[in-house]
Scaffold this motif. Structure first.
Motif, PDB file in Angstrom:
ATOM      1  N   ILE A 133      17.281  -9.131  17.206  1.00 59.04           N
ATOM      2  CA  ILE A 133      16.809  -8.571  15.934  1.00 59.04           C
ATOM      3  C   ILE A 133      17.340  -7.162  15.793  1.00 59.04           C
ATOM      4  CG2 ILE A 133      14.773  -7.864  14.623  1.00 59.04           C
ATOM      5  CD1 ILE A 133      13.247 -10.152  15.974  1.00 59.04           C
ATOM      6  N   GLU A 134      17.922  -6.899  14.629  1.00 59.08           N
ATOM      7  CA  GLU A 134      18.472  -5.564  14.380  1.00 59.08           C
ATOM      8  C   GLU A 134      17.455  -4.736  13.610  1.00 59.08           C
ATOM      9  OE1 GLU A 134      22.236  -4.784  12.192  1.00 59.08           O
ATOM     10  OE2 GLU A 134      23.093  -5.579  14.059  1.00 59.08           O
ATOM     11  N   ILE A 135      17.188  -3.541  14.102  1.00 58.81           N
ATOM     12  CA  ILE A 135      16.228  -2.672  13.425  1.00 58.81           C
ATOM     13  C   ILE A 135      16.966  -1.433  12.945  1.00 58.81           C
ATOM     14  CG2 ILE A 135      14.186  -1.243  13.745  1.00 58.81           C
ATOM     15  CD1 ILE A 135      13.679  -3.705  15.965  1.00 58.81           C
ATOM     16  N   THR A 136      17.111  -1.356  11.644  1.00 57.16           N
ATOM     17  CA  THR A 136      17.822  -0.202  11.088  1.00 57.16           C
ATOM     18  C   THR A 136      16.864   0.604  10.238  1.00 57.16           C
ATOM     19  OG1 THR A 136      18.507  -1.581   9.248  1.00 57.16           O
ATOM     20  CG2 THR A 136      20.091  -1.294  11.012  1.00 57.16           C
ATOM     21  N   GLY A 137      17.086   1.885  10.212  1.00 58.34           N
ATOM     22  CA  GLY A 137      16.245   2.748   9.386  1.00 58.34           C
ATOM     23  C   GLY A 137      15.380   3.619  10.250  1.00 58.34           C
ATOM     24  N   GLY A 138      14.101   3.333  10.219  1.00 60.94           N
ATOM     25  CA  GLY A 138      13.183   4.226  10.897  1.00 60.94           C
ATOM     26  C   GLY A 138      13.012   5.484  10.058  1.00 60.94           C
ATOM     27  N   SER A 139      12.323   6.429  10.588  1.00 58.07           N
ATOM     28  CA  SER A 139      12.115   7.658   9.821  1.00 58.07           C
ATOM     29  C   SER A 139      12.247   8.837  10.767  1.00 58.07           C
ATOM     30  CB  SER A 139      10.727   7.650   9.192  1.00 58.07           C
ATOM     31  OG  SER A 139       9.750   7.727  10.205  1.00 58.07           O
ATOM     32  N   GLU A 140      12.259  10.013  10.195  1.00 56.82           N
ATOM     33  CA  GLU A 140      12.236  11.210  11.022  1.00 56.82           C
ATOM     34  C   GLU A 140      10.927  11.947  10.763  1.00 56.82           C
ATOM     35  OE1 GLU A 140      15.726  13.614  10.794  1.00 56.82           O
ATOM     36  OE2 GLU A 140      17.043  11.959  11.334  1.00 56.82           O
ATOM     37  N   SER A 141       9.910  11.175  10.561  1.00 59.85           N
ATOM     38  CA  SER A 141       8.617  11.798  10.245  1.00 59.85           C
ATOM     39  C   SER A 141       8.029  12.457  11.497  1.00 59.85           C
ATOM     40  CB  SER A 141       7.657  10.742   9.698  1.00 59.85           C
ATOM     41  OG  SER A 141       7.571   9.666  10.601  1.00 59.85           O
ATOM     42  N   ALA A 142       6.929  13.138  11.279  1.00 60.27           N
ATOM     43  CA  ALA A 142       6.284  13.886  12.366  1.00 60.27           C
ATOM     44  C   ALA A 142       5.842  12.938  13.474  1.00 60.27           C
ATOM     45  CB  ALA A 142       5.096  14.648  11.805  1.00 60.27           C
ATOM     46  N   LEU A 143       6.033  13.419  14.704  1.00 69.31           N
ATOM     47  CA  LEU A 143       5.674  12.595  15.858  1.00 69.31           C
ATOM     48  C   LEU A 143       4.168  12.728  16.134  1.00 69.31           C
ATOM     49  CD1 LEU A 143       8.574  13.617  18.245  1.00 69.31           C
ATOM     50  CD2 LEU A 143       8.230  11.325  17.297  1.00 69.31           C
ATOM     51  N   PRO A 144       3.502  11.587  16.210  1.00 76.87           N
ATOM     52  CA  PRO A 144       2.081  11.688  16.584  1.00 76.87           C
ATOM     53  C   PRO A 144       1.963  12.065  18.062  1.00 76.87           C
ATOM     54  CG  PRO A 144       2.722   9.382  16.254  1.00 76.87           C
ATOM     55  CD  PRO A 144       3.928  10.206  15.957  1.00 76.87           C
TER      56      PRO A 144
END
Lengths: 355, 431
Positions: free
Chosen positions: B25-36
């Protein structure tokens, strides 16, 4: 032509007679006054005068003049001696001379007339001659005409003969063609007969062959029938086995269907898993386009993570860890209730890419 | 016989099934949001600590915009060391890290501090240290720990232990004013006064070593430029020419200052070699005011403000002089530029309809982003990691310090001074 010639002769005779008359006139004129010395000469002259021409006459007259003049000179001297009577004689002489001159003039005119007449005669002769020539020509043309007519007639004759010959040749040719045609027909009839004979032969052969084939076919059919019978027997013998195989293949099909169904469920849950991991993935700010990490993930029944390992690093430890964390954070991953599909959703490779 | 064949077929099928079973499974994207991140209040033994270390760390990380610390009430337990952690529980919180620590003191003067940062999923320690510091060093230590957490989890340098310089205006009881040049922690707390004057103090600028400050002081009745050493407090005037001496900015190598001098009769940009006193005039535009120079990280170019085009705009010019290139085109007013440490961005005051905002502009593309909303913002200054921008704004009629992340997502007021502050400058990372 003969007339022309006779006319010429009569013209010559006229000339001679004229000359004789003229000379006679002279002799008469000078007779009484001729001097002794010269007295004999005129005698001779007269004889010869018949052949003298006009110039000779003039010359003669000149000479005569001279003699006259001399004579007059002598007579003048005599006259001196003689009286006035002589003067009368002279007067007589002048008068005679005048007469002579008139005579001469008349001769001249006469001669001119003669000449014109001669010329006319000559012209008439020439005309006559011309006429004769033309007549001759006409005659020749006529003759030519006749000759041509004759020739034409002959040619016509020849043509007729030739036509006749040709007609005969044509007739002969026609007869020959007729003969040839008849011969050809004869030949054709013969050929047809031969062909029919051949055909009959062939037909016979064909019939023979067919008979042979029919025989063979019969043999083959017999053989096939035999074979079929054998096969039938065999098939019947194998019936039980075939039934069993059919049963098996049905089973296999059912299994395949089952597999397809499972695959459908697996696809559906794969997508859900993908979405869920994506949602939990927080990339480090240092990640760049082109980075890629591959993780091997095993799940426990229920979807909890049993094991995660990076099998291909992105080269960035934070990136790798962010991917691992994403998997953990996403757990428990969605799992289907179907045990077969769930079993297929236990082991994964996840490829993480920023873009 | 057939039975054995069938078994073989099934075995083959089974094996191939197993081989295919590892789904890709290819996972593209994600975010650069704040790390919990979960920050557990440090355990305390003996004398209680004068500073709440975990709170300082939590605030630092939250202020950065890169972290989303979990709320205290969400923490399911209070471990202080690895043995006390049930990682299974912490996983449910889905935090990227778990920070625990202890502080203890036997005498209330010297403190032993330790911290541990864990990856809860793997149960692995990512970072951890022990310290012994005096009580006065606790706050600074908290910033250092925050820096380590930050660096461990983001891969970038933390700037929490850097300092801020700014000018405070103190109103005396008699109504007169006093001016103080102050230096605080990066969160605006713990301000120390390094210079006081009855005359205005302006434009503090940090040398790249973080040990020297240049500023403008009117103490001698006119604007002069001083350089002051932080440790010794020694200071001396470096530019006291006729007319205006203002807007000092340190060159990246710390050997030169860029200045605005009006000794020629008109404000022009100069560079001053501190060791030799050699002065070089950079701008030659007697019709316009050229001021507020800052150095590009390459040390060869300057950004400055000029109204040569009619309205104040930011220009770029070689430090050796030459032709200036206009950098800002959006809006009719762009001043007080500062350059990010990587030289890719600049921040400046951008005015719209008489209000002043902090904006950033991509120096490559020219794209402009307005970061603030208050409308009375001034003196932007990049954090040494380029992630935050410090600036002065007004709150209840008083000047205050504020910080904004370069994407504009995080805005925070810094410090709790009730004195008016202005002209802040973020220090470099102390080497």
């Amino acid at each position: 032509m003969k007339a022309d010639w006779t006319k010429n002769i009569s013209s010559a005779t006229y000339a001679v007679l004229l000359h004789i008359v003229l000379i006679g006139l002279f002799v008469v004129g000078i007779g009484p006054t001729s001097a002794p010395k010269l007295a004999s000469q005129p005698k001779v002259d007269i004889v010869q005068a018949t052949v003298m021409n006009e110039a000779d006459i003039i010359k003669e007259m000149q000479v005569q003049q001279d003699i006259e003049n001399k004579k007059r000179l002598k007579e003048k001297q005599q006259q001196e001696k003689v009286d006035k009577k002589l003067e009368e004689t002279q007067k007589e002489l002048v008068r005679k001379e005048q007469e002579f001159r008139d005579q001469q003039e008349r001769v001249k005119i006469e001669k001119k007339k003669q000449q014109e007449k001669i010329k006319k005669l000559e012209q008439e002769r020439k005309l006559q001659e011309q006429k004769t020539k033309e007549a001759e020509k006409l005659r020749k043309v006529e003759e030519e005409k006749q000759r041509l007519a004759e020739q034409q007639r002959k040619e016509a004759e020849q043509k007729k003969q030739k036509a006749e010959q040709e007609r005969q040749a044509e007739e002969e040719k026609r007869k020959k063609a007729e003969a040839d045609r008849k011969a050809e027909e004869q030949k054709k009839i013969a050929a047809e007969k031969a062909r029919k004979a051949e055909e009959a032969k062939k037909l016979k052969a064909e019939q023979d062959r067919k008979a042979e084939e029919a025989k063979k076919l019969k043999a083959e059919q017999d053989r096939k029938a035999e074979e079929k019978r054998k096969r039938e027997a065999e098939r019947k013998a194998q019936d039980a086995e075939a039934n069993r195989l059919l049963q098996e293949s049905l089973q296999a099909e059912q299994q395949e269907q089952e597999q397809r169904r499972v695959a459908g469920v697996v696809d559906q849950y794969s997508l859900m898993i993908k979405q869920r991991i994506k949602r939990y993935w927080i990339r480090p700010a240092s990640s760049t386009v082109g980075m890629q990490a591959t993780l091997r993930v095993s799940l426990l029944p229920g979807g909890d993570v049993k094991r995660v390992s990076v099998i291909k690093s992105s080269g960035n430890a934070l990136f790798d860890r962010s991917a691992e964390s994403a998997v953990y954070k996403a757990a428990p991953l969605p799992q289907p209730t179907d045990p077969k599909a769930a079993a297929a959703l236990r082991d994964f490779q996840f490829i993480f890419k920023p873009e | 016989m057939t039975k054995r064949w069938l078994t073989l077929i099934w075995l083959t099928l089974f094996l191939s099934w197993q081989a295919q079973a590892e789904l890709v499974i290819e996972i593209t994207g994600g975010s650069e949001s704040a790390l919990p991140i979960a920050i557990v209040p440090f355990g305390s033994e003996g004398f209680s600590a004068p500073e709440d270390i975990s709170k300082i760390i939590t605030n630092d990380l939250a202020r950065s915009g890169r972290f989303a610390p979990l709320a205290k009430q969400d923490l399911i337990s209070s471990p202080h060391q690895k043995s006390e952690i049930n990682f299974q529980d912490w996983r449910l919180l889905r935090s990227e890290g778990l920070l625990v620590g202890k502080i203890s003191s036997l005498d209330g003067e010297t403190y032993n501090v330790q911290f541990q940062l864990f990856d809860v999923y793997k149960g692995q320690q990512l970072a951890g240290k022990r310290y012994q510091v005096p009580a006065s060093g606790l706050r600074r230590l908290a910033h250092q720990i925050a820096d380590q957490v930050y660096q461990t989890l983001t891969g970038e340098v933390g700037v929490f232990s850097t300092r801020l310089a700014f000018v405070s205006v103190i109103r005396n009881a008699d109504g007169s004013k006093r001016f103080a040049l102050q230096v605080s922690d990066s969160d605006g707390a713990n301000p120390r006064t390094v210079l006081q004057s009855k005359q205005p103090i302006l434009s503090p600028s940090w040398a790249s070593d973080g040990e020297r400050l240049a500023y403008v002081s009117f103490e001698n009745g006119k604007a002069e430029v001083f350089v002051q050493e932080m440790r010794s407090g020694r200071r001396n005037s470096v530019a006291a020419f006729k007319g205006l001496n203002s807007a000092p900015a340190w060159s990246p190598d710390g050997k030169q200052l860029a200045l605005t001098l009006s000794k020629s009769g008109n404000p022009e940009i100069y560079t001053l070699e501190l060791a030799t006193g050699k002065l070089t005039r950079v701008t030659h535009n007697s019709q316009a005011i050229d001021t507020e120079a800052v150095w590009m990280p390459n040390g060869k170019e300057l950004l400055f403000t000029s109204d040569r085009g009619g309205r104040p705009q930011v220009y770029k010019i070689a430090a050796s002089g030459g032709r200036a290139k206009r950098m800002t085109y959006e809006g009719s007013y762009n001043t007080s530029a500062d350059v990010s440490p990587d030289g890719q961005m600049m921040t400046m005051v951008h005015s719209i309809n008489g209000k002043f905002y902090i904006a950033v502009q991509d120096l490559n593309t020219g794209a402009l982003l307005i970061l603030t909303e208050t409308g009375k913002d001034e003196s932007p200054s990049f954090a040494p990691n380029g992630r935050m921008i410090l600036y002065a704004t007004e709150q209840n009629g008083k000047g205050v310090l504020a910080a904004v992340s370069v994407d504009g997502q995080i805005q925070q007021r810094l410090g709790e001074s009730d004195r008016g502050v202005r002209e802040p400058a973020w220090s470099p990372i102390r080497k």
